[in-house]
Design a protein around this motif. Sequence first.
Motif, mmCIF file in Angstrom:
data_model
loop_
_atom_site.group_PDB
_atom_site.id
_atom_site.type_symbol
_atom_site.label_atom_id
_atom_site.label_comp_id
_atom_site.label_asym_id
_atom_site.label_seq_id
_atom_site.Cartn_x
_atom_site.Cartn_y
_atom_site.Cartn_z
ATOM 1 N N LEU A 220 18.140 3.777 -5.538
ATOM 2 C CA LEU A 220 17.226 3.371 -4.473
ATOM 3 C C LEU A 220 16.638 2.010 -4.803
ATOM 4 N N LEU A 221 16.791 1.054 -3.876
ATOM 5 C CA LEU A 221 16.329 -0.313 -4.103
ATOM 6 C C LEU A 221 15.160 -0.601 -3.172
ATOM 7 N N THR A 222 14.032 -0.986 -3.744
ATOM 8 C CA THR A 222 12.848 -1.300 -2.952
ATOM 9 C C THR A 222 12.815 -2.788 -2.633
ATOM 10 N N VAL A 223 12.816 -3.107 -1.352
ATOM 11 C CA VAL A 223 12.741 -4.499 -0.905
ATOM 12 C C VAL A 223 11.670 -4.592 0.167
ATOM 13 N N SER A 224 11.244 -5.810 0.480
ATOM 14 C CA SER A 224 10.243 -5.996 1.521
ATOM 15 C C SER A 224 10.855 -5.711 2.892
ATOM 16 N N VAL A 225 9.993 -5.523 3.882
ATOM 17 C CA VAL A 225 10.456 -5.248 5.238
ATOM 18 C C VAL A 225 11.343 -6.382 5.741
ATOM 19 N N ARG A 226 10.934 -7.638 5.510
ATOM 20 C CA ARG A 226 11.712 -8.781 5.965
ATOM 21 C C ARG A 226 13.061 -8.869 5.243
ATOM 22 N N GLU A 227 13.047 -8.640 3.947
ATOM 23 C CA GLU A 227 14.305 -8.662 3.192
ATOM 24 C C GLU A 227 15.260 -7.600 3.721
ATOM 25 N N MET A 228 14.727 -6.411 4.006
ATOM 26 C CA MET A 228 15.558 -5.343 4.526
ATOM 27 C C MET A 228 16.123 -5.710 5.892
ATOM 28 N N SER A 229 15.327 -6.368 6.718
ATOM 29 C CA SER A 229 15.786 -6.758 8.052
ATOM 30 C C SER A 229 16.903 -7.792 7.968
ATOM 31 N N VAL A 230 16.749 -8.764 7.070
ATOM 32 C CA VAL A 230 17.795 -9.776 6.889
ATOM 33 C C VAL A 230 19.079 -9.114 6.391
ATOM 34 N N LEU A 231 18.953 -8.223 5.409
ATOM 35 C CA LEU A 231 20.131 -7.549 4.868
ATOM 36 C C LEU A 231 20.793 -6.669 5.929
ATOM 37 N N GLU A 232 19.993 -6.034 6.773
ATOM 38 C CA GLU A 232 20.559 -5.183 7.830
ATOM 39 C C GLU A 232 21.402 -6.015 8.798
ATOM 40 N N ILE A 233 20.924 -7.207 9.133
ATOM 41 C CA ILE A 233 21.690 -8.093 10.011
ATOM 42 C C ILE A 233 23.011 -8.480 9.355
ATOM 43 N N LEU A 234 22.968 -8.826 8.075
ATOM 44 C CA LEU A 234 24.189 -9.198 7.360
ATOM 45 C C LEU A 234 25.142 -8.002 7.228
ATOM 46 N N LEU A 235 24.586 -6.817 6.978
ATOM 47 C CA LEU A 235 25.416 -5.621 6.861
ATOM 48 C C LEU A 235 26.112 -5.290 8.175
ATOM 49 N N SER A 236 25.386 -5.482 9.284
ATOM 50 C CA SER A 236 25.963 -5.150 10.589
ATOM 51 C C SER A 236 27.133 -6.059 10.931
ATOM 52 N N ARG A 237 27.211 -7.205 10.248
ATOM 53 C CA ARG A 237 28.306 -8.157 10.483
ATOM 54 C C ARG A 237 29.001 -8.489 9.162
ATOM 55 N N ALA A 238 29.121 -7.510 8.296
ATOM 56 C CA ALA A 238 29.702 -7.721 6.973
ATOM 57 C C ALA A 238 31.072 -8.382 7.077
ATOM 58 N N SER A 239 31.301 -9.358 6.184
ATOM 59 C CA SER A 239 32.538 -10.147 6.133
ATOM 60 C C SER A 239 32.669 -11.118 7.300
ATOM 61 N N LYS A 240 31.578 -11.283 8.068
ATOM 62 C CA LYS A 240 31.564 -12.264 9.144
ATOM 63 C C LYS A 240 30.375 -13.199 8.942
ATOM 64 N N VAL A 241 30.493 -14.415 9.434
ATOM 65 C CA VAL A 241 29.423 -15.396 9.259
ATOM 66 C C VAL A 241 28.280 -15.112 10.234
ATOM 67 N N VAL A 242 27.069 -15.137 9.689
ATOM 68 C CA VAL A 242 25.851 -15.021 10.499
ATOM 69 C C VAL A 242 25.068 -16.313 10.319
ATOM 70 N N THR A 243 24.718 -16.976 11.406
ATOM 71 C CA THR A 243 24.023 -18.252 11.297
ATOM 72 C C THR A 243 22.543 -18.043 10.996
ATOM 73 N N LYS A 244 21.929 -19.068 10.415
ATOM 74 C CA LYS A 244 20.489 -19.022 10.177
ATOM 75 C C LYS A 244 19.738 -18.860 11.490
ATOM 76 N N GLN A 245 20.236 -19.518 12.529
ATOM 77 C CA GLN A 245 19.586 -19.438 13.834
ATOM 78 C C GLN A 245 19.606 -18.015 14.379
ATOM 79 N N GLN A 246 20.703 -17.309 14.187
ATOM 80 C CA GLN A 246 20.775 -15.920 14.642
ATOM 81 C C GLN A 246 19.760 -15.049 13.916
#
Length: 224
Positions: free
Chosen positions: A147-173
Amino acid sequence: MRVLLIEDDPTLGRALQEFLTGQGYAVDWLAEGQRALLAIKNYTYDLVVLDLNLPDMDGLEVLRTFRQQGSQIPVLVLTARDALADRVAGLDAGADDYLSKPFELDELAARVRAFARRHLGTVIPVIEFGSISFDTVHRELRVAGELLTVSVREMSVLEILLSRASKVVTKQQITQALSAMDADFSENAVEVYVYRLRKRLEGRGVAIKTVRGFGYMLELEESA
């Protein structure tokens, strides 16, 4: 995920904004129907949480108006009108879900998470990539079973990256997904959260790669 909360009660509106922000969403809170219609026209939202009893116009009229304008934003109606006829009217006007007041915050959070999973393009309660396992229902992150404890914002950023794993996500998105109109959130902040996540994921078989000029991509490390 960016949420527009339309609620005229100042105490409830402030409490719901703080609660949903604490759940990891970017939340804009407005108390008037006309201002909400203007915001929907000028900003991009992933969910509208709509009270029906507004001071300047009926919430159903707000809903009908932006549906007639072609907006397909998902709408969760949140109201004290709990009669069957009211629920039918709300759904017929274009609402996607209906929650009657009073309600439990846990139920509201669960319904918003359901919309968030649709927004991310998956109804899978657990997203897995390499050693990462993210429980979207209970908001738990595990790496290699730990179990890894991260901040709410960190978790949100990681969730976005996970939802598009192996695909590029822009900073703007990422910025748009996590920004509220009154929040000081920038691409520089995204860089900070990505840096922290990288440190936490070091040696775990998964890495966040910078794609220069574009953004970031979650990928498996070659040694994994």
